[in-house]
Write an enzyme that holds these catalytic residues in place. Sequence first.
Site, short mmCIF file in Angstrom:
data_model
loop_
_atom_site.label_atom_id
_atom_site.label_comp_id
_atom_site.label_asym_id
_atom_site.label_seq_id
_atom_site.Cartn_x
_atom_site.Cartn_y
_atom_site.Cartn_z
N SER A 195 0.82 -1.20 0.00
CA SER A 195 0.00 0.00 0.00
C SER A 195 0.87 1.26 0.00
CB SER A 195 -0.95 -0.06 1.20
OG SER A 195 -1.96 0.90 1.09
N ASP A 208 -10.20 -3.31 -5.14
CA ASP A 208 -9.29 -2.36 -4.50
C ASP A 208 -9.20 -1.11 -5.39
OD1 ASP A 208 -7.19 -0.99 -3.36
OD2 ASP A 208 -5.72 -2.58 -3.58
N HIS A 240 -8.41 -4.62 -0.61
CA HIS A 240 -7.19 -3.91 -0.24
C HIS A 240 -6.77 -4.31 1.19
CE1 HIS A 240 -4.18 -0.78 -0.53
NE2 HIS A 240 -4.41 -0.54 0.74
#
Length: 408
Positions: free
Chosen positions: A194, A348, A378
């Site tokens: 991320s 996501d 995600h």
Amino acid sequence: FPLCQNMGTKSLCLLLASVLVASYVYTPIPENIEERWKLMLINAGFRTVSHVVSLEFYLLQVRSHHVLQNLYSFLYSLSYENVTVTDTKFNNVPARLYMPRKQSSGLKRAVIYIHGGGWLTYFISAMEPYDLLSRWTANKLNAVVVSVEYRLAPMYHFPVQFEDVYTVVKFFLQNSVLVQYGVDPNRICISGDSAGGNLAAAVAQQLLDDLEVKVKLKIQALLYPALQTLDLDLPSYKDNENKPILPKSLMVRFWSEYFTTDVSLQEAMASNKHVPAESSHLFRFVNWSNLLPEKFKKDHVYASPIYGSSMLGKKYPGFLDPRAAPLLVEDTKLLGLPVTYVLTCQHDVLRDDGIMYVSRLREVGIEVIHDHIEDAIHGVLMFITSPTDLALGHRVANKYIEWLNINL
Ligand SMILES: *[C@@H]1O[C@H](CO)[C@@H](O)[C@H](O)[C@H]1NC(C)=O
Ligand SMILES: *[C@@H]1O[C@H](CO)[C@@H](O)[C@H](O)[C@H]1NC(C)=O
């Protein structure tokens, strides 16, 4: 409530309360995802944490992360059976070092891990899964793992996060340091998820031009990374606007707070009108019409960008800087990058960032291994610790660590 005291109104109140709780907890979960109710509860928990913590920050100005950080260190610095964990500093930037205890002849592999969390302190209490992932990696690969504890927003903005990570990586890649930790200079990986995947990708690019760094990374692993700030209306943003864990509104907040707490940037980003016309040349680097395979374009129609005022770009040039948005470099800057593993999740908002980077890297001949997980949301790698663990989290973590074990 006095109103809720007799039997009839009591059950009515109970019903009302259950409806309130259910509507708070309820989030539509994609069809193909397992353990739906558990994920729904986890998602409600996340939303609560982000609301409570942001309230604290913005209304009370409480620096809650210190408390959380201390608690976290106390609870989780307990050593794992086969790995010794120490908090240290590399060139004054804090880093956590995971050293396998197993005696082995020869040099070890190393993984530099950059954790996610939106460059923000909100989810610092969610550090436990990152810690566990690093322990698993060190144990399974018998490798040295370095986890960078970079400074976070809203107290610190770009480029502080980038520079902290860069400092640690550059320090670690010195031959004298590698010798000290018994690390093989030919078998080093940078990895991150991320916001950490963003930092890993940016650092890997910038290292290529740093003449002082002689040691080359063998691989980079980018796990559902955030890679661009220009177009926040990609098909993945549209398809997954309200999906669990990372709705579009939260990602927009993460991006804007990486650069400033001034809400005018957040507002402009939310309507995708933040890029000034002077930067129109950058849009070709994130043109999903060319860079996404048909499967992900579905019935979305490419529209030309809408430009915003040049004031934002002048005030916060960071969001146009490739150190914050690694997709914004010229092709020539991609040459020389190491073998790349990219993990993307179907549900996501950041899915297309990862996929577009895969296309761009492959176009210039970089070897890319792309793992696209159809039934994932995600942040899956955070769901590996009880009580918020998911079978999905374990499956994806094993897949990633196995890939590292074979390729590093
Ligand atoms: C520690 O290493 C031993 C030997 O490799 C292994 O059997 C054991 O499962 C490891 N412990 C943990 C907690 O992973
Ligand atoms: C994006 O790609 C499409 C299709 O190739 C093209 O028509 C459009 O002009 C491109 N836009 C930008 C900003 O590069």
